[in-house]
Design a protein around this motif. Structure first.
Motif, PDB file in Angstrom:
ATOM      1  N   UNK A   1       0.840  -1.188   0.000  1.00 52.81           N
ATOM      2  CA  UNK A   1       0.000   0.000   0.000  1.00 52.81           C
ATOM      3  C   UNK A   1       0.880   1.245   0.000  1.00 52.81           C
ATOM      4  N   UNK A   2       0.243   2.390  -0.101  1.00 53.02           N
ATOM      5  CA  UNK A   2       0.958   3.653   0.008  1.00 53.02           C
ATOM      6  C   UNK A   2       1.689   3.713   1.347  1.00 53.02           C
ATOM      7  N   UNK A   3       0.986   3.305   2.419  1.00 57.29           N
ATOM      8  CA  UNK A   3       1.597   3.363   3.755  1.00 57.29           C
ATOM      9  C   UNK A   3       2.791   2.422   3.873  1.00 57.29           C
ATOM     10  N   UNK A   4       2.703   1.209   3.318  1.00 60.55           N
ATOM     11  CA  UNK A   4       3.829   0.279   3.431  1.00 60.55           C
ATOM     12  C   UNK A   4       5.003   0.717   2.566  1.00 60.55           C
ATOM     13  N   UNK A   5       4.724   1.571   1.600  1.00 62.48           N
ATOM     14  CA  UNK A   5       5.791   2.039   0.724  1.00 62.48           C
ATOM     15  C   UNK A   5       6.426   3.343   1.191  1.00 62.48           C
ATOM     16  N   UNK A   6       5.603   4.299   1.600  1.00 60.08           N
ATOM     17  CA  UNK A   6       6.120   5.635   1.894  1.00 60.08           C
ATOM     18  C   UNK A   6       6.013   6.040   3.353  1.00 60.08           C
ATOM     19  N   UNK A   7       5.324   5.238   4.166  1.00 52.42           N
ATOM     20  CA  UNK A   7       5.173   5.538   5.591  1.00 52.42           C
ATOM     21  C   UNK A   7       5.510   4.271   6.360  1.00 52.42           C
ATOM     22  N   UNK A   8       4.787   3.993   7.408  1.00 47.04           N
ATOM     23  CA  UNK A   8       4.954   2.766   8.177  1.00 47.04           C
ATOM     24  C   UNK A   8       3.650   2.002   8.138  1.00 47.04           C
ATOM     25  N   UNK A   9       3.572   1.011   7.289  1.00 46.70           N
ATOM     26  CA  UNK A   9       2.359   0.224   7.176  1.00 46.70           C
ATOM     27  C   UNK A   9       2.684  -1.240   7.028  1.00 46.70           C
ATOM     28  N   UNK A  10       1.691  -2.074   7.207  1.00 47.91           N
ATOM     29  CA  UNK A  10       1.864  -3.519   7.090  1.00 47.91           C
ATOM     30  C   UNK A  10       1.894  -3.889   5.613  1.00 47.91           C
ATOM     31  N   UNK A  11       2.831  -4.709   5.236  1.00 52.58           N
ATOM     32  CA  UNK A  11       2.956  -5.152   3.860  1.00 52.58           C
ATOM     33  C   UNK A  11       4.342  -4.861   3.329  1.00 52.58           C
ATOM     34  N   UNK A  12       4.553  -5.271   2.104  1.00 55.20           N
ATOM     35  CA  UNK A  12       5.850  -5.060   1.475  1.00 55.20           C
ATOM     36  C   UNK A  12       5.797  -3.827   0.585  1.00 55.20           C
ATOM     37  N   UNK A  13       6.845  -3.611  -0.198  1.00 58.10           N
ATOM     38  CA  UNK A  13       6.879  -2.513  -1.158  1.00 58.10           C
ATOM     39  C   UNK A  13       7.934  -2.816  -2.214  1.00 58.10           C
TER      40      UNK A  13
END
Length: 136
Positions: A33-45
């Motif tokens: 997600x946007x958060x996992x890529x540019x912030x702190x979120x669950x998931x990969x990037x």
């Protein structure tokens, strides 16, 4: 040889979400997600996956060069740090720790430099590539 992966994205950039799957099924509807890529979120990037690919490729290439030079590889561990700035991957830094019987540091460093330049992922990256390598 061909390999493939699939990305599916639903929604807008910031509010949407996606999944990634690889041919091998190692990633199987793995969220990003946007958060996992540019912030702190669950998931990969994508950048994390590039770092994994670079670390894996380099480590295999270095192990091959060490073996070809006549040394026994006990272990090679590589961490790759990707630096994303203003939408561009500008650097990929490899931190290497290895256990190799009988190799001198000069020979080892030369093989590290060779692997850094010759691994397949290094050749495809349009970024400054550097490394720090230590023998245990």
């Amino acid at each position: 040889m061909k390999r493939n992966a699939t990305a599916v994205w639903k929604g807008s950039l910031k509010e949407g979400a996606g999944v990634l799957s690889t041919q091998s099924k190692t990633l199987d509807n793995t969220q990003y997600s946007f958060k996992s890529r540019f912030e702190e979120g669950v998931g990969t990037n994508p950048e994390e996956l590039i770092a994994a690919a670079h670390a894996g490729c380099f480590t295999m290439q270095l192990s091959a060069y060490i073996s070809e030079a006549g040394f026994d590889v006990e272990s090679v561990e590589t961490k790759c740090d990707i630096d994303l700035v203003d939408g561009t991957i500008i650097t990929s830094h490899l931190t290497v720790n290895a256990k190799v019987k009988g190799i001198t540091d000069d020979v080892f460093q030369g093989l590290v430099t060779k692997a850094e330049k010759q691994c397949i992922v290094s050749k495809v990256l349009n970024a400054a590539i550097s490394s720090t390598a230590t023998l245990a």
